[in-house]
Design a protein around this motif. Sequence first.
Motif, PDB file in Angstrom:
ATOM      1  N   ARG A  25       0.860  -1.234   0.135  1.00 31.09           N
ATOM      2  CA  ARG A  25      -0.159   0.041   0.054  1.00 31.09           C
ATOM      3  C   ARG A  25       0.999   1.281  -0.096  1.00 31.09           C
ATOM      4  O   ARG A  25       1.725   1.250   0.864  1.00 31.09           O
ATOM      5  N   ARG A  26       0.553   2.189  -1.056  1.00 36.04           N
ATOM      6  CA  ARG A  26       1.532   3.338  -1.017  1.00 36.04           C
ATOM      7  C   ARG A  26       0.712   4.558  -0.607  1.00 36.04           C
ATOM      8  O   ARG A  26       0.088   5.384  -1.494  1.00 36.04           O
ATOM      9  N   ASP A  30      -3.959   5.343  -1.329  1.00 37.45           N
ATOM     10  CA  ASP A  30      -3.700   4.572  -2.568  1.00 37.45           C
ATOM     11  C   ASP A  30      -4.826   4.014  -3.551  1.00 37.45           C
ATOM     12  O   ASP A  30      -5.501   3.405  -2.660  1.00 37.45           O
ATOM     13  N   PRO A  31      -5.079   4.323  -4.602  1.00 39.52           N
ATOM     14  CA  PRO A  31      -6.117   3.880  -5.256  1.00 39.52           C
ATOM     15  C   PRO A  31      -6.194   2.454  -5.559  1.00 39.52           C
ATOM     16  O   PRO A  31      -7.271   2.080  -5.937  1.00 39.52           O
ATOM     17  N   THR A  32      -5.075   1.838  -5.601  1.00 37.78           N
ATOM     18  CA  THR A  32      -5.016   0.360  -5.938  1.00 37.78           C
ATOM     19  C   THR A  32      -5.447  -0.438  -4.675  1.00 37.78           C
ATOM     20  O   THR A  32      -5.250  -1.865  -4.746  1.00 37.78           O
ATOM     21  N   TRP A  33      -5.639  -0.014  -3.622  1.00 37.80           N
ATOM     22  CA  TRP A  33      -5.896  -0.645  -2.292  1.00 37.80           C
ATOM     23  C   TRP A  33      -7.255   0.078  -1.657  1.00 37.80           C
ATOM     24  O   TRP A  33      -7.309   1.286  -1.332  1.00 37.80           O
ATOM     25  N   ILE A  34      -8.200  -0.981  -1.202  1.00 28.52           N
ATOM     26  CA  ILE A  34      -9.167  -0.582  -0.180  1.00 28.52           C
ATOM     27  C   ILE A  34      -9.340  -1.675   0.747  1.00 28.52           C
ATOM     28  O   ILE A  34      -9.164  -2.775   0.435  1.00 28.52           O
ATOM     29  N   GLU A  35     -10.077  -1.214   1.824  1.00 28.99           N
ATOM     30  CA  GLU A  35     -10.417  -2.124   2.856  1.00 28.99           C
ATOM     31  C   GLU A  35     -11.738  -1.973   3.317  1.00 28.99           C
ATOM     32  O   GLU A  35     -12.264  -0.813   3.049  1.00 28.99           O
ATOM     33  N   ILE A  40      -9.545  -6.848   2.430  1.00 22.13           N
ATOM     34  CA  ILE A  40      -8.387  -5.987   1.835  1.00 22.13           C
ATOM     35  C   ILE A  40      -8.698  -6.487   0.356  1.00 22.13           C
ATOM     36  O   ILE A  40      -8.598  -7.449  -0.151  1.00 22.13           O
ATOM     37  N   TRP A  41      -8.923  -5.453  -0.713  1.00 23.89           N
ATOM     38  CA  TRP A  41      -8.799  -5.577  -2.170  1.00 23.89           C
ATOM     39  C   TRP A  41      -7.722  -4.855  -2.610  1.00 23.89           C
ATOM     40  O   TRP A  41      -7.386  -3.692  -2.251  1.00 23.89           O
ATOM     41  N   ARG A  42      -6.897  -5.474  -3.637  1.00 22.82           N
ATOM     42  CA  ARG A  42      -5.840  -4.816  -4.128  1.00 22.82           C
ATOM     43  C   ARG A  42      -5.947  -4.982  -5.602  1.00 22.82           C
ATOM     44  O   ARG A  42      -5.998  -6.048  -6.385  1.00 22.82           O
ATOM     45  N   GLY A  43      -5.593  -3.847  -6.379  1.00 21.13           N
ATOM     46  CA  GLY A  43      -5.683  -3.930  -7.911  1.00 21.13           C
ATOM     47  C   GLY A  43      -4.290  -4.006  -8.433  1.00 21.13           C
ATOM     48  O   GLY A  43      -3.520  -3.235  -8.071  1.00 21.13           O
ATOM     49  N   THR A 164      -6.772  -0.179 -11.135  1.00 21.37           N
ATOM     50  CA  THR A 164      -5.465  -0.915 -11.343  1.00 21.37           C
ATOM     51  C   THR A 164      -4.397   0.316 -11.610  1.00 21.37           C
ATOM     52  O   THR A 164      -4.719   1.194 -12.325  1.00 21.37           O
ATOM     53  N   PRO A 165      -3.083   0.064 -11.360  1.00 19.04           N
ATOM     54  CA  PRO A 165      -2.088   0.983 -11.886  1.00 19.04           C
ATOM     55  C   PRO A 165      -1.852   0.803 -13.206  1.00 19.04           C
ATOM     56  O   PRO A 165      -2.490  -0.179 -13.918  1.00 19.04           O
TER      57      PRO A 165
END
Length: 309
Positions: A25-26, A30-35, A40-43, A164-165
């Motif tokens: 997580r940045r 960070d838009p690529t990470w939500i909780e 936890i979801w990561r794109g 996603t990035p």
Amino acid sequence: MTDPQQADFAPGRRVPLRAIIGSLRRGAGDPTWIEGPDGIWRGSITPHGPVSLGLRVERAVSGDRVVATAHGPGAPWALERLPRLLGADDTIDDFVAHHDVVAEALAAQRDWRLGRTDLVIDALVPAIIEQRVTGRQAFSAYRTLVRRYGAIAPGPAGQRGLRTPPSAAQWLRVPSWEWLRAGVDAQRADTVMRALRVAARLEECVDLPAQEASRRLRTVPGIGVWTAAEVAQRAFGDPDAVSFGDYHVAKNIGYALTGQPVDDAGLAQLLEPYAGHRYRVQYLVHAAGLSRPRRGPRLSLPTHLPARF
């Protein structure tokens, strides 16, 4: 929308999920990470395309079970590597704590394992953005660029804001002025571009021995020991990839182990007994909150930080 795919990971021990994958997580935005209540979801962008990967932990007396749900073309690839992501390849059997504070930190973090994403560009671009600036500045720049040039993540998490990035090809299309608008100077932007032009070669590093992988990363001008280590920690799960060149790491580890801050040369000497696990010591010191006392205002300007690349 394709049906979700699932897999699970049950190693027979507790799985501190947030601690294991938290370094991916940045920053808080960070838009690529939500909780959320569902975990936890990561794109991310896999070799087979974008994926939304959701992870939730089910507790049990016999040990935790991590249930993974994935959406998108990259779902099979991500689920196949779920154990690696959660540290199944990491072992602490040969780790010896030579300092009492390290032994205490290890006892408190006995179930933590170092995972690996097997995604080099995913780790490399934000690491380059973080060179020579504060975390707040770097996270803001990365957040701006991902929101502008990334994509809505596959599946329901995308409707909740997960992104996603950009892929390597998409990063290459970001104009120079957009990097500057986001707060990334020309030197760092140029380093990103040089790395992206050889992205395929760099992604091959996941299959190389640690020293060879680091050497290949550092053949790109602008990528040095610090940046290579930041990538190795996340993409390769390298327990020896200590962050030499960081403004805080040497000082904090030195203070934790000796009562006095040290420089990089002193850190290298101090960590010699931990060869093969030097990053593990770095993580344990950080997780235990063993930082040196602060005696002044927090740094806010990039000119106060050394060139850590």
